[in-house]
Motif scaffolding. Structure first.
Motif, PDB file in Angstrom:
ATOM      1  N   GLU A 108       0.820  -1.119  -0.191  1.00  0.00           N
ATOM      2  CA  GLU A 108       0.005  -0.073   0.092  1.00  0.00           C
ATOM      3  C   GLU A 108       0.880   1.132   0.038  1.00  0.00           C
ATOM      4  N   PRO A 109       0.398   2.217  -0.593  1.00  0.00           N
ATOM      5  CA  PRO A 109       1.141   3.585  -0.638  1.00  0.00           C
ATOM      6  C   PRO A 109       0.896   4.294   0.603  1.00  0.00           C
ATOM      7  N   ASN A 110       2.045   4.848   0.970  1.00  0.00           N
ATOM      8  CA  ASN A 110       2.195   5.753   2.192  1.00  0.00           C
ATOM      9  C   ASN A 110       2.275   7.191   1.855  1.00  0.00           C
ATOM     10  N   HIS A 111       1.017   7.790   1.675  1.00  0.00           N
ATOM     11  CA  HIS A 111       0.746   9.163   1.614  1.00  0.00           C
ATOM     12  C   HIS A 111       0.764  10.177   2.580  1.00  0.00           C
ATOM     13  N   ARG A 112       1.590  10.836   2.893  1.00  0.00           N
ATOM     14  CA  ARG A 112       1.686  11.623   4.485  1.00  0.00           C
ATOM     15  C   ARG A 112       2.367  12.930   4.210  1.00  0.00           C
ATOM     16  N   ALA A 113       1.835  13.872   4.736  1.00  0.00           N
ATOM     17  CA  ALA A 113       2.376  15.204   4.644  1.00  0.00           C
ATOM     18  C   ALA A 113       2.185  15.848   6.164  1.00  0.00           C
ATOM     19  N   GLU A 114       3.307  16.881   6.356  1.00  0.00           N
ATOM     20  CA  GLU A 114       3.129  17.212   7.734  1.00  0.00           C
ATOM     21  C   GLU A 114       3.404  18.895   7.701  1.00  0.00           C
ATOM     22  N   VAL A 115       2.778  19.585   8.366  1.00  0.00           N
ATOM     23  CA  VAL A 115       3.115  21.241   8.292  1.00  0.00           C
ATOM     24  C   VAL A 115       3.079  21.291   9.661  1.00  0.00           C
ATOM     25  N   GLU A 116       4.066  22.737   9.845  1.00  0.00           N
ATOM     26  CA  GLU A 116       4.508  23.183  10.929  1.00  0.00           C
ATOM     27  C   GLU A 116       3.560  24.334  11.239  1.00  0.00           C
TER      28      GLU A 116
ATOM     29  N   ALA B  39      -1.683  20.181   2.146  1.00  0.00           N
ATOM     30  CA  ALA B  39      -0.251  19.724   1.806  1.00  0.00           C
ATOM     31  C   ALA B  39      -0.186  18.370   1.252  1.00  0.00           C
ATOM     32  N   LEU B  40      -0.905  17.519   2.039  1.00  0.00           N
ATOM     33  CA  LEU B  40      -0.972  16.265   1.655  1.00  0.00           C
ATOM     34  C   LEU B  40      -1.507  16.064   0.072  1.00  0.00           C
ATOM     35  N   LEU B  41      -2.753  16.657  -0.373  1.00  0.00           N
ATOM     36  CA  LEU B  41      -3.480  16.675  -1.567  1.00  0.00           C
ATOM     37  C   LEU B  41      -2.399  17.317  -2.581  1.00  0.00           C
ATOM     38  N   ARG B  42      -1.822  18.281  -2.183  1.00  0.00           N
ATOM     39  CA  ARG B  42      -0.867  18.981  -3.283  1.00  0.00           C
ATOM     40  C   ARG B  42       0.266  17.684  -3.365  1.00  0.00           C
ATOM     41  N   SER B  43       0.665  17.130  -2.378  1.00  0.00           N
ATOM     42  CA  SER B  43       1.944  16.183  -2.621  1.00  0.00           C
ATOM     43  C   SER B  43       1.729  15.050  -3.550  1.00  0.00           C
ATOM     44  N   VAL B  44       0.392  14.954  -3.869  1.00  0.00           N
ATOM     45  CA  VAL B  44      -0.047  13.764  -4.848  1.00  0.00           C
ATOM     46  C   VAL B  44      -0.534  14.564  -6.069  1.00  0.00           C
ATOM     47  N   ASN B  45      -0.607  15.797  -6.223  1.00  0.00           N
ATOM     48  CA  ASN B  45      -1.007  16.480  -7.413  1.00  0.00           C
ATOM     49  C   ASN B  45      -2.481  16.546  -7.261  1.00  0.00           C
ATOM     50  N   TYR B  46      -3.234  16.505  -6.407  1.00  0.00           N
ATOM     51  CA  TYR B  46      -4.967  16.269  -6.613  1.00  0.00           C
ATOM     52  C   TYR B  46      -5.182  17.395  -5.521  1.00  0.00           C
ATOM     53  N   SER B  47      -4.672  18.577  -5.896  1.00  0.00           N
ATOM     54  CA  SER B  47      -5.363  19.964  -4.833  1.00  0.00           C
ATOM     55  C   SER B  47      -6.869  20.037  -5.106  1.00  0.00           C
ATOM     56  N   TYR B  48      -7.495  20.897  -4.431  1.00  0.00           N
ATOM     57  CA  TYR B  48      -8.642  21.308  -4.535  1.00  0.00           C
ATOM     58  C   TYR B  48      -9.190  21.704  -5.871  1.00  0.00           C
ATOM     59  N   HIS B  49      -8.177  22.527  -6.588  1.00  0.00           N
ATOM     60  CA  HIS B  49      -8.421  23.014  -7.817  1.00  0.00           C
ATOM     61  C   HIS B  49      -8.115  21.846  -8.968  1.00  0.00           C
ATOM     62  N   GLU B  50      -7.430  21.134  -8.569  1.00  0.00           N
ATOM     63  CA  GLU B  50      -7.236  19.936  -9.567  1.00  0.00           C
ATOM     64  C   GLU B  50      -8.326  18.999  -9.428  1.00  0.00           C
ATOM     65  N   MET B  51      -8.914  18.785  -8.258  1.00  0.00           N
ATOM     66  CA  MET B  51     -10.227  18.101  -7.937  1.00  0.00           C
ATOM     67  C   MET B  51     -11.214  18.415  -8.811  1.00  0.00           C
ATOM     68  N   ALA B  52     -11.582  19.704  -8.558  1.00  0.00           N
ATOM     69  CA  ALA B  52     -12.814  20.521  -9.343  1.00  0.00           C
ATOM     70  C   ALA B  52     -12.360  20.310 -10.928  1.00  0.00           C
TER      71      ALA B  52
END
Length: 138
Positions: free
Chosen positions: A3-11, A40-53
């Motif tokens: 399984e892929p491990n898609h994770r992001a972290e922000v400070e 940040a997580l969605l941007r890391s997989v190139n599926y930001s809210y803009h890309e979703m729409a």
């Protein structure tokens, strides 16, 4: 296949306007912290809210759960992680907030479902674009 491990972290540094008069983060503001990590997580997989729409889908949050283990305070430095743990039929993202001492202060998750923008119908299986962006087979 693993399984892929898609994770992001922000400070984040907790701001004054996130806190109640006692200097503790108001419970509703945690969702802004989760959103920052989720974006940040969605941007890391190139599926930001803009890309979703742009792909023809919106992904509303339909369920949330939060476990507040320890309060966060004004000007405290925190790290918020977001990890995709389900994606086949819905998108479940788990969140962890750690303070500067490395203590886990908050655990949460959100569940989002795909809605076809053209028909406004909820999808019972995640659309192929999500699998593509996550690098997995449907």
């Amino acid at each position: 296949m693993s399984e892929p491990n898609h994770r992001a972290e922000v400070e984040i540094v907790v701001s004054f306007n996130d806190c109640d008069p006692m200097g503790v983060v108001w419970h509703g503001h945690y969702f802004r912290f989760f959103e920052a990590a989720r974006e940040a997580l969605l941007r890391s997989v190139n599926y930001s809210y803009h890309e979703m729409a742009a792909s023809g889908y919106v992904w509303p949050v339909v369920d949330t759960r939060v476990k507040y283990r320890q309060p966060l305070r004004c000007e405290e430095r925190i790290w918020v992680s977001a990890t995709i743990v389900e994606y086949e039929n819905r998108l479940r993202i788990d969140y962890h907030i750690h303070n500067a001492a490395g203590q886990l202060t908050t655990k949460a998750h959100t569940i989002q479902v795909a809605v076809d923008q053209a028909t406004q119908e909820m999808c019972f299986v995640s659309p192929a674009i999500l699998f593509e962006r996550l690098g997995v087979q449907p």
